[in-house]
Scaffold this motif. Sequence first.
Motif, short mmCIF file in Angstrom:
data_model
loop_
_atom_site.label_atom_id
_atom_site.label_comp_id
_atom_site.label_asym_id
_atom_site.label_seq_id
_atom_site.Cartn_x
_atom_site.Cartn_y
_atom_site.Cartn_z
N LEU A 1 0.85 -1.18 0.00
CA LEU A 1 0.00 0.00 0.00
C LEU A 1 0.89 1.23 0.00
CD1 LEU A 1 -2.61 1.66 0.46
CD2 LEU A 1 -2.33 1.22 2.92
N SER A 2 0.65 2.13 -0.94
CA SER A 2 1.38 3.38 -1.00
C SER A 2 0.38 4.53 -1.06
CB SER A 2 2.29 3.41 -2.24
OG SER A 2 2.93 4.66 -2.36
N SER A 3 0.43 5.39 -0.06
CA SER A 3 -0.48 6.53 0.01
C SER A 3 0.21 7.63 0.79
CB SER A 3 -1.80 6.13 0.70
OG SER A 3 -2.66 7.24 0.80
N PRO A 4 0.13 8.88 0.35
CA PRO A 4 0.90 9.95 0.99
C PRO A 4 0.43 10.34 2.39
CG PRO A 4 -0.54 10.85 -0.71
CD PRO A 4 -0.61 9.36 -0.83
N PHE A 5 -0.68 9.75 2.87
CA PHE A 5 -1.19 10.17 4.17
C PHE A 5 -1.29 9.03 5.19
CE2 PHE A 5 -2.94 13.19 1.06
CZ PHE A 5 -2.39 14.36 1.56
N ILE A 6 -0.70 7.87 4.87
CA ILE A 6 -0.77 6.78 5.85
C ILE A 6 0.38 6.83 6.86
CG2 ILE A 6 -2.02 5.21 4.32
CD1 ILE A 6 0.64 3.68 3.94
N ASN A 7 1.45 7.57 6.54
CA ASN A 7 2.56 7.61 7.50
C ASN A 7 2.18 8.41 8.74
OD1 ASN A 7 2.47 9.74 5.70
ND2 ASN A 7 4.66 9.99 5.55
N ALA A 8 2.96 8.24 9.78
CA ALA A 8 2.64 8.85 11.07
C ALA A 8 2.74 10.37 10.98
CB ALA A 8 3.60 8.33 12.13
N ASP A 9 1.97 11.04 11.83
CA ASP A 9 2.08 12.50 11.93
C ASP A 9 3.41 12.88 12.56
OD1 ASP A 9 -0.73 13.30 11.13
OD2 ASP A 9 -1.16 11.93 12.78
N ILE A 10 3.84 12.09 13.54
CA ILE A 10 5.10 12.35 14.24
C ILE A 10 5.84 11.03 14.43
CG2 ILE A 10 6.16 13.20 16.38
CD1 ILE A 10 3.67 14.95 16.80
N ALA A 11 7.13 11.04 14.16
CA ALA A 11 7.99 9.89 14.45
C ALA A 11 8.94 10.28 15.58
CB ALA A 11 8.77 9.47 13.22
N VAL A 12 8.98 9.47 16.62
CA VAL A 12 9.86 9.73 17.76
C VAL A 12 11.01 8.72 17.69
CG1 VAL A 12 10.05 9.76 20.27
CG2 VAL A 12 7.97 10.63 19.17
N LEU A 13 12.21 9.20 17.44
CA LEU A 13 13.38 8.33 17.31
C LEU A 13 14.16 8.37 18.62
CD1 LEU A 13 14.62 9.42 13.73
CD2 LEU A 13 12.78 7.84 14.36
N ASP A 14 13.84 7.45 19.50
CA ASP A 14 14.48 7.38 20.82
C ASP A 14 15.44 6.21 20.84
OD1 ASP A 14 15.22 7.16 23.46
OD2 ASP A 14 13.20 7.47 24.26
N PRO A 15 16.76 6.45 20.78
CA PRO A 15 17.72 5.35 20.71
C PRO A 15 17.71 4.46 21.95
CG PRO A 15 18.85 7.43 21.11
CD PRO A 15 17.43 7.77 20.79
N GLU A 16 17.21 4.96 23.07
CA GLU A 16 17.16 4.13 24.28
C GLU A 16 16.28 2.90 24.08
OE1 GLU A 16 17.93 7.65 27.61
OE2 GLU A 16 15.97 6.66 27.51
N LEU A 17 15.30 2.99 23.19
CA LEU A 17 14.40 1.86 22.97
C LEU A 17 15.00 0.82 22.03
CD1 LEU A 17 10.94 3.65 22.71
CD2 LEU A 17 11.99 2.56 24.70
#
Length: 406
Positions: A175-191
Amino acid sequence: MTTAFTRFGVRTEIISGAGTRTLLPELLRGLGAKRAVLFTDQGLNRAGITDKIKELFELMPGPVQLVGVFDEIEQDAKAENVNKAARFVKECQADALISVGGGSVLDACKATKWLLHKRHHDIRDLMQGTTREMWPKAQPIPIPHIAIPTTAGTGAEVSPIAVVYNDQLKIKTNLSSPFINADIAVLDPELTVGLPPKITAFTGYDALTHAVEAYFSPRANPMTDAFALQATRMIVENLPMAVSSGADLQARANMLMASSMAITSFSLAITAIPVHNMAHAFGAKFGIPHGLANAVLLPNVMAALPQLYLPKINGFAEALGLSARDVEPQECLQQVIAYIRELRTLVGLPDTFAEFGLDPESLTQIVPAVLRDPTALAFKIPPDTIMKITQEVAGLPLSVEEEAAR
């Protein structure tokens, strides 16, 4: 190149840094959320990651409630996982989604959001191959969504693509659609610190494969090239440290950023992706993790399809840190392939699928599986080339005649 039609966009807001997961409740509030469902998997439950996210809402009560946890997501997001998730979100009367995990969890969440938006009950009816939506037909999906990756490989937290295994058709659908990705991505290396070395390695190779297939795509443009090359530099500089010293937060943070950059270029330049094409087939047929399949296949595919890589190989070699000035493209390609193999060995990954015990009879089904995969529509690998690569990576014992030929 500069006069050709191109598109480049990054819709997802990216927040990077150690401990940034603690911003989650406030970020959701800013998106207008009130009742959120957390998508995760049972492995992350056992690792204690799910509890770390739940504690954010228990320790800091606020206007956003965590009303449910959906953890029934398997490796290679299954259509039935998505259907059940959509029912669960409705039952919880949730208005927002949080996805915490690797590519399968993040893709399942994106597909669920899309399914809810379509007001349908079975994703298999809507995804039977490659489903591609473009604006203006595709419109924003008013379901707040924050993604937090726990691996640095798929980049699914920012990509407008979701891969779902259709168990009826027995293929991976896209599925490719320009609005399915997240509004915000949190890149926390601790996880990502607790990720085992082997998984760290092959998810890193998934990111490297995204960068490779973006850079050499016939649809590449200067902006996708910039993301692909910088991602490549960061991966080769940081992956060995992330594998050998898993608690190195700088290496982990750099890998998360590189993963997001690689998938961004891949998503926007996607057309000829023979490595992913074959990896999908091996994954669907034998249950081989996607990143590991890419890691094993990448150098073999590059060697088997030189015409795809030769025109730009010198520029890619420089991103790897190789001296490519005045080197003939054919020789440069061999140096790049050797480098990719050596790096793979350095991070402890195999060069074949021997550990999966593949048998010769089942391998005869790979050619039709590769040709049937939706990604083959844009770039068809010749059947004899598919079989040659398959024999190289299968890891089967050689016959007396084959040993003699070597």
